[in-house]
Design a protein around this motif. Sequence first.
Motif, PDB file in Angstrom:
ATOM      1  N   PRO A 105       3.071 -29.757  -4.475  1.00  0.00           N
ATOM      2  CA  PRO A 105       3.308 -29.010  -3.046  1.00  0.00           C
ATOM      3  C   PRO A 105       2.370 -28.642  -1.851  1.00  0.00           C
ATOM      4  O   PRO A 105       1.341 -28.630  -1.783  1.00  0.00           O
ATOM      5  CB  PRO A 105       3.426 -27.836  -3.924  1.00  0.00           C
ATOM      6  CG  PRO A 105       2.083 -27.660  -4.928  1.00  0.00           C
ATOM      7  CD  PRO A 105       2.606 -29.233  -5.421  1.00  0.00           C
ATOM      8  N   PRO A 107       3.728 -25.867   1.112  1.00  0.00           N
ATOM      9  CA  PRO A 107       4.623 -25.057   1.057  1.00  0.00           C
ATOM     10  C   PRO A 107       4.404 -24.325   2.908  1.00  0.00           C
ATOM     11  O   PRO A 107       3.153 -24.648   3.332  1.00  0.00           O
ATOM     12  CB  PRO A 107       4.553 -23.893   0.686  1.00  0.00           C
ATOM     13  CG  PRO A 107       2.892 -23.940   0.010  1.00  0.00           C
ATOM     14  CD  PRO A 107       2.908 -25.650   0.048  1.00  0.00           C
ATOM     15  N   THR A 108       5.164 -24.587   3.296  1.00  0.00           N
ATOM     16  CA  THR A 108       4.780 -23.998   5.531  1.00  0.00           C
ATOM     17  C   THR A 108       5.513 -22.466   5.568  1.00  0.00           C
ATOM     18  O   THR A 108       6.780 -22.383   4.321  1.00  0.00           O
ATOM     19  CB  THR A 108       5.334 -24.575   6.216  1.00  0.00           C
ATOM     20  OG1 THR A 108       6.772 -25.263   6.450  1.00  0.00           O
ATOM     21  CG2 THR A 108       4.853 -26.568   6.070  1.00  0.00           C
ATOM     22  N   TYR A 111       9.331 -24.559   5.627  1.00  0.00           N
ATOM     23  CA  TYR A 111       9.845 -25.683   4.759  1.00  0.00           C
ATOM     24  C   TYR A 111       9.152 -25.135   3.240  1.00  0.00           C
ATOM     25  O   TYR A 111       8.115 -25.104   3.758  1.00  0.00           O
ATOM     26  CB  TYR A 111       9.894 -27.552   5.201  1.00  0.00           C
ATOM     27  CG  TYR A 111      10.345 -27.366   5.947  1.00  0.00           C
ATOM     28  CD1 TYR A 111      11.461 -26.949   6.782  1.00  0.00           C
ATOM     29  CD2 TYR A 111       9.786 -27.901   7.766  1.00  0.00           C
ATOM     30  CE1 TYR A 111      12.557 -27.374   7.786  1.00  0.00           C
ATOM     31  CE2 TYR A 111      10.214 -28.448   8.832  1.00  0.00           C
ATOM     32  CZ  TYR A 111      11.756 -28.136   8.760  1.00  0.00           C
ATOM     33  OH  TYR A 111      12.173 -28.753   9.885  1.00  0.00           O
ATOM     34  N   GLU A 112       9.345 -25.928   2.290  1.00  0.00           N
ATOM     35  CA  GLU A 112       8.411 -26.174   1.554  1.00  0.00           C
ATOM     36  C   GLU A 112       8.833 -27.028   0.596  1.00  0.00           C
ATOM     37  O   GLU A 112       9.565 -28.210  -0.132  1.00  0.00           O
ATOM     38  CB  GLU A 112       9.025 -24.754   0.244  1.00  0.00           C
ATOM     39  CG  GLU A 112       7.980 -25.270  -1.474  1.00  0.00           C
ATOM     40  CD  GLU A 112       8.387 -23.764  -1.949  1.00  0.00           C
ATOM     41  OE1 GLU A 112       8.187 -24.367  -3.629  1.00  0.00           O
ATOM     42  OE2 GLU A 112       9.163 -22.851  -1.749  1.00  0.00           O
ATOM     43  N   GLU A 114       8.084 -30.779  -1.040  1.00  0.00           N
ATOM     44  CA  GLU A 114       6.862 -31.792  -2.107  1.00  0.00           C
ATOM     45  C   GLU A 114       6.851 -33.010  -1.875  1.00  0.00           C
ATOM     46  O   GLU A 114       8.073 -33.633  -2.348  1.00  0.00           O
ATOM     47  CB  GLU A 114       7.667 -31.341  -3.562  1.00  0.00           C
ATOM     48  CG  GLU A 114       7.633 -31.407  -4.665  1.00  0.00           C
ATOM     49  CD  GLU A 114       9.109 -32.149  -6.028  1.00  0.00           C
ATOM     50  OE1 GLU A 114       8.742 -32.156  -7.540  1.00  0.00           O
ATOM     51  OE2 GLU A 114      10.385 -31.306  -5.628  1.00  0.00           O
ATOM     52  N   THR A 130      12.356 -32.002   0.454  1.00  0.00           N
ATOM     53  CA  THR A 130      11.943 -29.837   0.756  1.00  0.00           C
ATOM     54  C   THR A 130      13.130 -29.517   0.300  1.00  0.00           C
ATOM     55  O   THR A 130      13.894 -29.429   1.006  1.00  0.00           O
ATOM     56  CB  THR A 130      11.877 -30.908   2.227  1.00  0.00           C
ATOM     57  OG1 THR A 130      11.042 -31.156   2.555  1.00  0.00           O
ATOM     58  CG2 THR A 130      11.359 -29.564   2.953  1.00  0.00           C
ATOM     59  N   THR A 131      12.483 -28.071   0.311  1.00  0.00           N
ATOM     60  CA  THR A 131      13.313 -27.318   0.516  1.00  0.00           C
ATOM     61  C   THR A 131      13.150 -26.510   1.229  1.00  0.00           C
ATOM     62  O   THR A 131      12.101 -26.182   2.176  1.00  0.00           O
ATOM     63  CB  THR A 131      13.682 -25.824  -0.636  1.00  0.00           C
ATOM     64  OG1 THR A 131      13.079 -26.522  -1.735  1.00  0.00           O
ATOM     65  CG2 THR A 131      14.056 -24.459  -0.519  1.00  0.00           C
ATOM     66  N   ARG A 133      13.717 -23.460   4.043  1.00  0.00           N
ATOM     67  CA  ARG A 133      13.760 -22.122   3.740  1.00  0.00           C
ATOM     68  C   ARG A 133      14.358 -21.104   5.204  1.00  0.00           C
ATOM     69  O   ARG A 133      14.289 -20.159   5.298  1.00  0.00           O
ATOM     70  CB  ARG A 133      12.172 -21.300   3.912  1.00  0.00           C
ATOM     71  CG  ARG A 133      12.007 -21.972   2.661  1.00  0.00           C
ATOM     72  CD  ARG A 133      10.547 -21.277   1.784  1.00  0.00           C
ATOM     73  NE  ARG A 133      10.801 -21.479   0.240  1.00  0.00           N
ATOM     74  CZ  ARG A 133      11.608 -21.512  -0.752  1.00  0.00           C
ATOM     75  NH1 ARG A 133      12.893 -21.047  -0.754  1.00  0.00           N
ATOM     76  NH2 ARG A 133      10.798 -22.234  -2.012  1.00  0.00           N
TER      77      ARG A 133
END
Length: 203
Positions: A105, A107-108, A111-112, A114, A130-131, A133
Amino acid sequence: MVSRPSLETATASDPDRFVEPLELGKRVKEIRLARGWTLEEVGKKTGIARSTLSKIENDQVSPSFAIVQKLINGLEMDLPQLFVEASEHSIAGRRDVTRKGRGEPHPTATYEHELLNYSISRKKMVPFKTTVRARSFAEFKEWVRHDGEEFLLVLRGKINFFSELYEPIELKEGDSVYYDASMGHAVVSLSAKDAEILWVVAR
């Protein structure tokens, strides 16, 4: 993880702060010493101040993603090599499997990421899941840009893909885009839930 001061504060307007879960400073120092370089030499190669490099090596700060990108370019490495030590022997026919939810992981604020298949170093492609956000382009302080070419595939939800030389375009599940990553780009989610995308960077 012990809380440490960061070089850049993670805010909605500053999305690229890099939060590393591993001993990045130790790895950077190992690479530098293995190559016989001084902090000054690494500073010239990366464009990062000697004092900042010293703080990174001594685990006193968490570097931003932009600074990690400078390390990658200056040390002529890819992202996984900063976290995985290369083996002494190169073996053809490499393979690495990342199980669902088992990537590294990163995270920023927007974005999160992986990182997938991170144990293979010196590879020509760097895959991320990427998730997304972010919900507005205003959440980005500046364009995201880096060397190489990039492929993006929407896995879930709907996004707005912004690029420096083109009009924004909506992409939904199954849509993809391939582009020059040195061109400024950014992604925001248009879904009620965070969108999920696959990113592959080719060097």
